[in-house]
Design a protein around this motif. Structure first.
Motif, PDB file in Angstrom:
ATOM      1  N   ASP A  59     -45.683  22.143  39.304  1.00 53.76           N
ATOM      2  CA  ASP A  59     -44.258  22.223  39.007  1.00 53.76           C
ATOM      3  C   ASP A  59     -43.878  20.936  38.296  1.00 53.76           C
ATOM      4  OD1 ASP A  59     -44.147  24.666  40.270  1.00 53.76           O
ATOM      5  OD2 ASP A  59     -43.419  23.855  42.164  1.00 53.76           O
ATOM      6  N   LEU A  60     -43.697  21.046  36.988  1.00 52.75           N
ATOM      7  CA  LEU A  60     -43.407  19.895  36.143  1.00 52.75           C
ATOM      8  C   LEU A  60     -42.032  20.077  35.520  1.00 52.75           C
ATOM      9  CD1 LEU A  60     -46.857  19.830  34.318  1.00 52.75           C
ATOM     10  CD2 LEU A  60     -46.164  18.412  36.256  1.00 52.75           C
ATOM     11  N   ASP A  61     -41.113  19.176  35.810  1.00 48.29           N
ATOM     12  CA  ASP A  61     -39.774  19.233  35.247  1.00 48.29           C
ATOM     13  C   ASP A  61     -39.590  18.056  34.300  1.00 48.29           C
ATOM     14  OD1 ASP A  61     -39.466  21.359  36.970  1.00 48.29           O
ATOM     15  OD2 ASP A  61     -38.259  20.252  38.418  1.00 48.29           O
ATOM     16  N   TYR A  62     -39.120  18.347  33.099  1.00 52.10           N
ATOM     17  CA  TYR A  62     -38.981  17.346  32.043  1.00 52.10           C
ATOM     18  C   TYR A  62     -37.546  17.259  31.554  1.00 52.10           C
ATOM     19  CZ  TYR A  62     -44.081  17.438  31.370  1.00 52.10           C
ATOM     20  OH  TYR A  62     -45.434  17.345  31.537  1.00 52.10           O
ATOM     21  N   VAL A  63     -37.192  16.111  30.998  1.00 54.49           N
ATOM     22  CA  VAL A  63     -36.048  15.982  30.112  1.00 54.49           C
ATOM     23  C   VAL A  63     -36.661  15.903  28.725  1.00 54.49           C
ATOM     24  CG1 VAL A  63     -34.154  14.530  29.345  1.00 54.49           C
ATOM     25  CG2 VAL A  63     -34.529  14.889  31.789  1.00 54.49           C
ATOM     26  N   ASN A  64     -36.390  16.929  27.917  1.00 53.24           N
ATOM     27  CA  ASN A  64     -36.990  17.048  26.589  1.00 53.24           C
ATOM     28  C   ASN A  64     -35.957  16.821  25.495  1.00 53.24           C
ATOM     29  OD1 ASN A  64     -39.610  17.698  27.435  1.00 53.24           O
ATOM     30  ND2 ASN A  64     -39.100  19.853  27.619  1.00 53.24           N
ATOM     31  N   VAL A  65     -36.416  16.217  24.400  1.00 51.11           N
ATOM     32  CA  VAL A  65     -35.601  16.026  23.209  1.00 51.11           C
ATOM     33  C   VAL A  65     -36.367  16.611  22.019  1.00 51.11           C
ATOM     34  CG1 VAL A  65     -34.434  14.368  21.692  1.00 51.11           C
ATOM     35  CG2 VAL A  65     -34.560  13.936  24.156  1.00 51.11           C
ATOM     36  N   PRO A  66     -36.147  17.903  21.733  1.00 52.67           N
ATOM     37  CA  PRO A  66     -36.732  18.466  20.521  1.00 52.67           C
ATOM     38  C   PRO A  66     -35.830  18.167  19.319  1.00 52.67           C
ATOM     39  CG  PRO A  66     -35.723  20.204  21.835  1.00 52.67           C
ATOM     40  CD  PRO A  66     -35.566  18.908  22.592  1.00 52.67           C
ATOM     41  N   ILE A  67     -36.451  17.857  18.195  1.00 53.69           N
ATOM     42  CA  ILE A  67     -35.732  17.621  16.945  1.00 53.69           C
ATOM     43  C   ILE A  67     -36.348  18.561  15.920  1.00 53.69           C
ATOM     44  CG2 ILE A  67     -35.113  15.940  15.181  1.00 53.69           C
ATOM     45  CD1 ILE A  67     -35.768  13.800  17.404  1.00 53.69           C
ATOM     46  N   VAL A  68     -35.589  19.579  15.530  1.00 46.07           N
ATOM     47  CA  VAL A  68     -36.147  20.604  14.660  1.00 46.07           C
ATOM     48  C   VAL A  68     -35.431  20.655  13.327  1.00 46.07           C
ATOM     49  CG1 VAL A  68     -37.037  22.043  16.532  1.00 46.07           C
ATOM     50  CG2 VAL A  68     -34.724  22.434  15.695  1.00 46.07           C
ATOM     51  N   ALA A  69     -36.214  20.864  12.286  1.00 44.74           N
ATOM     52  CA  ALA A  69     -35.675  21.215  10.977  1.00 44.74           C
ATOM     53  C   ALA A  69     -35.460  22.717  10.992  1.00 44.74           C
ATOM     54  CB  ALA A  69     -36.657  20.826   9.880  1.00 44.74           C
ATOM     55  N   LYS A  70     -34.371  23.155  10.388  1.00 49.00           N
ATOM     56  CA  LYS A  70     -34.039  24.569  10.352  1.00 49.00           C
ATOM     57  C   LYS A  70     -33.985  25.032   8.895  1.00 49.00           C
ATOM     58  CE  LYS A  70     -30.876  25.763  13.566  1.00 49.00           C
ATOM     59  NZ  LYS A  70     -29.581  25.714  14.314  1.00 49.00           N
ATOM     60  N   ILE A  71     -34.766  26.044   8.585  1.00 51.51           N
ATOM     61  CA  ILE A  71     -34.749  26.648   7.251  1.00 51.51           C
ATOM     62  C   ILE A  71     -34.038  27.986   7.383  1.00 51.51           C
ATOM     63  CG2 ILE A  71     -36.149  27.491   5.357  1.00 51.51           C
ATOM     64  CD1 ILE A  71     -37.677  25.035   5.705  1.00 51.51           C
ATOM     65  N   TYR A  72     -32.914  28.133   6.684  1.00 50.23           N
ATOM     66  CA  TYR A  72     -32.112  29.350   6.776  1.00 50.23           C
ATOM     67  C   TYR A  72     -32.627  30.393   5.792  1.00 50.23           C
ATOM     68  CZ  TYR A  72     -28.860  27.128   9.918  1.00 50.23           C
ATOM     69  OH  TYR A  72     -28.302  26.522  11.018  1.00 50.23           O
ATOM     70  N   LEU A  73     -33.086  31.521   6.332  1.00 47.76           N
ATOM     71  CA  LEU A  73     -33.520  32.642   5.507  1.00 47.76           C
ATOM     72  C   LEU A  73     -32.313  33.450   5.039  1.00 47.76           C
ATOM     73  CD1 LEU A  73     -36.560  33.748   7.690  1.00 47.76           C
ATOM     74  CD2 LEU A  73     -36.549  32.204   5.722  1.00 47.76           C
ATOM     75  N   THR A  74     -31.294  33.518   5.877  1.00 49.48           N
ATOM     76  CA  THR A  74     -29.996  34.107   5.551  1.00 49.48           C
ATOM     77  C   THR A  74     -28.945  33.162   6.104  1.00 49.48           C
ATOM     78  OG1 THR A  74     -29.742  35.382   7.605  1.00 49.48           O
ATOM     79  CG2 THR A  74     -30.975  36.443   5.816  1.00 49.48           C
ATOM     80  N   ASP A  75     -27.673  33.537   6.006  1.00 47.37           N
ATOM     81  CA  ASP A  75     -26.616  32.681   6.555  1.00 47.37           C
ATOM     82  C   ASP A  75     -26.744  32.510   8.069  1.00 47.37           C
ATOM     83  OD1 ASP A  75     -25.474  32.221   4.113  1.00 47.37           O
ATOM     84  OD2 ASP A  75     -23.925  33.764   4.319  1.00 47.37           O
ATOM     85  N   ASN A  76     -27.344  33.497   8.747  1.00 43.27           N
ATOM     86  CA  ASN A  76     -27.395  33.475  10.209  1.00 43.27           C
ATOM     87  C   ASN A  76     -28.788  33.321  10.797  1.00 43.27           C
ATOM     88  OD1 ASN A  76     -24.702  33.974   9.935  1.00 43.27           O
ATOM     89  ND2 ASN A  76     -24.794  36.109  10.498  1.00 43.27           N
ATOM     90  N   LEU A  77     -29.836  33.606  10.055  1.00 43.16           N
ATOM     91  CA  LEU A  77     -31.211  33.602  10.564  1.00 43.16           C
ATOM     92  C   LEU A  77     -31.951  32.364  10.080  1.00 43.16           C
ATOM     93  CD1 LEU A  77     -33.498  35.153  12.056  1.00 43.16           C
ATOM     94  CD2 LEU A  77     -34.039  36.193   9.834  1.00 43.16           C
ATOM     95  N   ASN A  78     -32.583  31.629  11.018  1.00 45.60           N
ATOM     96  CA  ASN A  78     -33.300  30.420  10.625  1.00 45.60           C
ATOM     97  C   ASN A  78     -34.645  30.315  11.326  1.00 45.60           C
ATOM     98  OD1 ASN A  78     -32.977  28.591  13.160  1.00 45.60           O
ATOM     99  ND2 ASN A  78     -30.895  29.329  12.770  1.00 45.60           N
ATOM    100  N   LEU A  79     -35.566  29.642  10.657  1.00 42.87           N
ATOM    101  CA  LEU A  79     -36.858  29.264  11.229  1.00 42.87           C
ATOM    102  C   LEU A  79     -36.774  27.793  11.609  1.00 42.87           C
ATOM    103  CD1 LEU A  79     -39.320  30.975   8.720  1.00 42.87           C
ATOM    104  CD2 LEU A  79     -38.517  31.839  10.927  1.00 42.87           C
TER     105      LEU A  79
END
Length: 186
Positions: free
Chosen positions: A82-102
């Motif tokens: 049982d491992l509990d973390y405080v995580n800080v993800p930093i993601v780049a988002k590429i928008y395929l449409t106005d609402n959908l992103n990778l």
């Protein structure tokens, strides 16, 4: 570590103030976690919750940083991780449409709780774990009306979870599928 997290969050905040479409909100979801390269492990289902800040830097590109409490680890016949973390993800988002992103980027985690006991006969072993975790993040997100955000992400660990060279868990890394819903205040 606290200084690193603060510096990253400050950088993202400064960057997103220059961005169009500032995003600031909260999110919560479910994790399906395990450890790689170890046999006989089952998923640990846990929750993830926290806040996010981000923004678009043009029509097709954005950036987002989260501050999340995340329950991770694995379960097995003789005990649990049982491992509990405080995580800080930093993601780049590429928008395929106005609402959908990778999404893709790094994640930095600090272990805040570790219950890693195994029972062998009547002896309880407490397996030492690393206090810091670095992972890669890939995912997909959908911005829906009323400020709601849906995300699915996969976090793949780059650092070993065990602190010591245990026979079965020597090179085990975190592996986490996350489904979450968020709400943007802006």
């Amino acid at each position: 570590m606290k200084k690193l997290i603060f510096a990253v969050m400050a950088l993202v905040t400064i960057t997103t103030t220059q961005a169009q479409g500032l995003d600031l909100g909260i999110k919560a979801g479910v994790n399906f976690a395990t450890l790689t390269d170890a046999s006989g492990l089952d998923n640990r289902t846990g929750f993830v919750a926290g806040a996010f800040v981000g923004g678009k830097l043009g029509d097709k590109f954005g950036i987002q940083a989260d501050l999340l409490y995340s329950q991770q680890g694995a379960e097995f016949e003789l005990g649990s991780f049982d491992l509990d973390y405080v995580n800080v993800p930093i993601v780049a988002k590429i928008y395929l449409t106005d609402n959908l992103n990778l999404q893709a980027g790094p994640q930095f985690g600090v272990l805040v709780n570790d219950d890693t006991q195994t029972v062998i006969g009547e002896v309880i072993n407490d397996i030492g774990t690393n206090d810091f975790d670095i992972s890669g993040v890939v995912g997909v997100g959908v911005d829906i009306p009323l400020g709601l955000r849906l995300e699915g992400r996969y976090n793949f660990g780059l650092t070993d979870v065990p602190e010591e060279n245990g026979a079965d868990f020597n090179k085990s890394k975190n592996s986490v599928f996350t489904l979450s819903v968020g709400y943007s205040f802006l």
